[in-house]
Write an enzyme that holds these catalytic residues in place. Sequence first.
Site, PDB file in Angstrom:
ATOM      1  N   LYS B  80       0.891  -1.647  -0.005  1.00  0.00           N
ATOM      2  CA  LYS B  80      -0.127  -0.251  -0.250  1.00  0.00           C
ATOM      3  C   LYS B  80       0.899   1.292  -0.037  1.00  0.00           C
ATOM      4  O   LYS B  80       2.359   1.049   0.592  1.00  0.00           O
ATOM      5  CB  LYS B  80      -0.480   0.780   1.145  1.00  0.00           C
ATOM      6  CG  LYS B  80      -2.042   1.300   1.551  1.00  0.00           C
ATOM      7  CD  LYS B  80      -2.540   0.881   2.972  1.00  0.00           C
ATOM      8  CE  LYS B  80      -3.588   1.807   2.708  1.00  0.00           C
ATOM      9  NZ  LYS B  80      -5.082   1.487   3.609  1.00  0.00           N
ATOM     10  N   SER B 149      -9.770   0.986   2.674  1.00  0.00           N
ATOM     11  CA  SER B 149      -8.755   1.884   2.296  1.00  0.00           C
ATOM     12  C   SER B 149      -7.508   1.728   1.367  1.00  0.00           C
ATOM     13  O   SER B 149      -7.269   1.435   0.493  1.00  0.00           O
ATOM     14  CB  SER B 149      -7.990   3.216   3.280  1.00  0.00           C
ATOM     15  OG  SER B 149      -7.333   2.785   4.028  1.00  0.00           O
ATOM     16  N   SER B 173     -10.600  -1.202   7.448  1.00  0.00           N
ATOM     17  CA  SER B 173      -9.468  -0.814   5.466  1.00  0.00           C
ATOM     18  C   SER B 173      -9.085  -2.170   5.384  1.00  0.00           C
ATOM     19  O   SER B 173      -8.356  -1.848   4.019  1.00  0.00           O
ATOM     20  CB  SER B 173      -8.612   0.223   5.962  1.00  0.00           C
ATOM     21  OG  SER B 173      -9.165   1.580   5.797  1.00  0.00           O
TER      22      SER B 173
END
Lengths: 456, 456
Positions: B80, B149, B173
């Site tokens: 990420k 997310s 997330s």
Amino acid sequence: MPQPFELTATEAAKKMRQRDLSPVELVESLISRVDSLEPRLNAWVYLDREAVLADARDKEAELGSSTKLGPLHGVPIGLKDIYYTAGIPTTACSKVYADFVPDYDATTVSLLKQAGAIMLGKTVTTEFACMDPSPTINPWNPAHTPGGSSSGSAVAVATRMCPAALGSQTVGSVLRPASYNGVVGFKPTFGRVSRYGVIPVSWTLDHVGWMARSVADIALLLTVMAVPDSHEPITQRQPSSEFVSLNIMAGLESPPAPRIGVIRRFFYDHADRETCEHTDGVLEQLARAGAMVEDVTLPDSIDTAIEDQRVIMAVEGAAFHQANFERQPEDYQPGLREMLRRGLATDGPTYSRALERRQQFIAEMESLAEQVDVLLTPSTPTPALADLTNTGNTMFQGPWTSCGLPAITIPSGLAASGLPFGIQLIGGSFAEARLLGAASWCEKVLDVHLSPSVDG
Amino acid sequence: MPQPFELTATEAAKKMRQRDLSPVELVESLISRVDSLEPRLNAWVYLDREAVLADARDKEAELGSSTKLGPLHGVPIGLKDIYYTAGIPTTACSKVYADFVPDYDATTVSLLKQAGAIMLGKTVTTEFACMDPSPTINPWNPAHTPGGSSSGSAVAVATRMCPAALGSQTVGSVLRPASYNGVVGFKPTFGRVSRYGVIPVSWTLDHVGWMARSVADIALLLTVMAVPDSHEPITQRQPSSEFVSLNIMAGLESPPAPRIGVIRRFFYDHADRETCEHTDGVLEQLARAGAMVEDVTLPDSIDTAIEDQRVIMAVEGAAFHQANFERQPEDYQPGLREMLRRGLATDGPTYSRALERRQQFIAEMESLAEQVDVLLTPSTPTPALADLTNTGNTMFQGPWTSCGLPAITIPSGLAASGLPFGIQLIGGSFAEARLLGAASWCEKVLDVHLSPSVDG
């Protein structure tokens, strides 16, 4: 033969168990001591003579009949007036709580009672265990502060009005008054002892702590109160594998000479010359007796720790008092009023950054403590000062409260002014057994036992 | 024979060690997969094909020459785009960090590299791992949200563009996008894995987490990353006695049928009917296979936990972003902008009370988790919705992030709409070995392996 009021908790408990002393005798001796000294010293806010004597008579009867006696059976204990006592006023020495009578006991009070202790009475605290001076008088010299916030407990123990008393420490409120008054003062690791039923100052900083006149007494009270409490989230994280009581008492029996880390930076910088010289003398004496003494270095995070602790205490104090304070601000004393105003005006992000920096400080201080058996500093920058407008400088205790490590002060001598000195020992996280073992070793080597002249 | 890109991390590592597969072959297969799918899915923000191939060639050479290979030798991992990567942009998919190139790796990235993993590239995050939707497309149905997310990581793993990828979870997330996309998603106990070098949202809530396509892969990554880190205070409180790696891998070998606590209150109240019925079906299947299934009751503190988490995230987010946000507020997207404004406007005492209530919630949730081997809930109230204005409902993951307990989602079937269902399992504090053992058992019993049709 010492008078009963002169006995430590451990000595009194042993004598009662051996039937050399009765709980009634002990309580009567302490009450007459209170009656003779209290008018001059203002250490107590509540003491119900009849109720205490009735309790002592019950304890005396149990001594004869019961086979299972608690380790504190018949031992009278004082309680700072922020500990909830069922049916007994708990005022925090504040107008705001003047009429408050709790309907349950603090967890610590319950545990002491279960162990057989007699609750002798409630001792004076500065208002809400904060900074405004209390009416308590320093028994060594009335022109000097007795310290705060646990001023009544420290003076009651120093003057033999009770063998041990609970206090509390958010910055320096147990070890500072203990040192100023020449007694042993201790606070355990954050999370070791429940604060349930104790009127809070600041929920991430508050510690239960206590005073006595020997390290053995401090240890005995710890074994009774070091119990996880489902009402108190911070105690859930105690290492459960350690059998606290046995470890602690075993550590006191013949403790080895400790490895001592001396912190000169910050502490020697802020102490007066006489305190530095006194501490050096103590270190020489400990080294001669076999302690390994070495210098250790405080992490740089100390630089922000003091101010961060100030922010955290103000915000958390305001979080608790907000409703009462907005309703009756004039019922708060000026120092606390200023702190609560400041806490209410602090924004969330500022407080959050202080907490986050403190997390780093905690990790670094825990690593520091692991380098040696105990860390050593002077307990206070100076002995108690001749200034009654404040309760003295908290900066030598504050860092250990902020990082949650266990700390103890033991009396180490008298200054030229005639006022007590103390040395502060700090242990690793949840390493109370090692800390108290080292403190017991130092206590034996120093062999300093102080008593103010209050009988004249 | 499966194509290399179809292999899990564990399968690929084994094949490479057996010389049945070369790291270059695997990387080429994954890159060609990325090349074919990325234009439609927007899962990646950075992928340097030449650098990755060069790394794969090095790993191939080491396979032949080195006797000490890490457990992830030659396995490509996605990151990420909030994980610091030395010399490689780390933008958090934000204008504010558009030009940021860290000069060191996050601790987790270092640990993965030390274990032999190849950093395949950086995956799309919603801006600063918060709420504003990212451009990533749900591979099951482009009209539905992929979640957030960690949307890029979830989609990359679901579509076989990489076997495993790191995400992060402050509320929901990791597990939410994992469940929406039909993969396994996991976050460990708060304090288990270092967050050093991960761009924060909220320092008391943020967790490192990751996605893969099997529980074994999740466990393998945990054994590599569960290491205390002197840069990261929260990891200092890990139980040090437990030898994490051995315990976890041993737990996966032939895990016993677990005792499962089902939480109906709150979770069944907020899930849609099809999700409730699906979860009941899963529970029946697990019980038939030998699991002991019982109902457990959420503590009342859940009632304030959701709103408190919202306050805490906003204040701590503002504590981190304050300086940048005050300088360039328009560079933040609307959802995050609103949150930061709210955080800046929150006073310290309000935030403190939220933290204090959370401490009680943590203690109660830890007690709840200790009643059984694992707790079970639906992973999300519904499968991914056909609504691209937000990233979906976080309320089923949030409580476990707030209380810090380890949680995993495993795919459990498809809804009538064709979108994946997941079940969420939650373990005791620092009891990842037991949690992953139970998850592995459930994975075998359910035998659900999902793959979106993206090749058409």
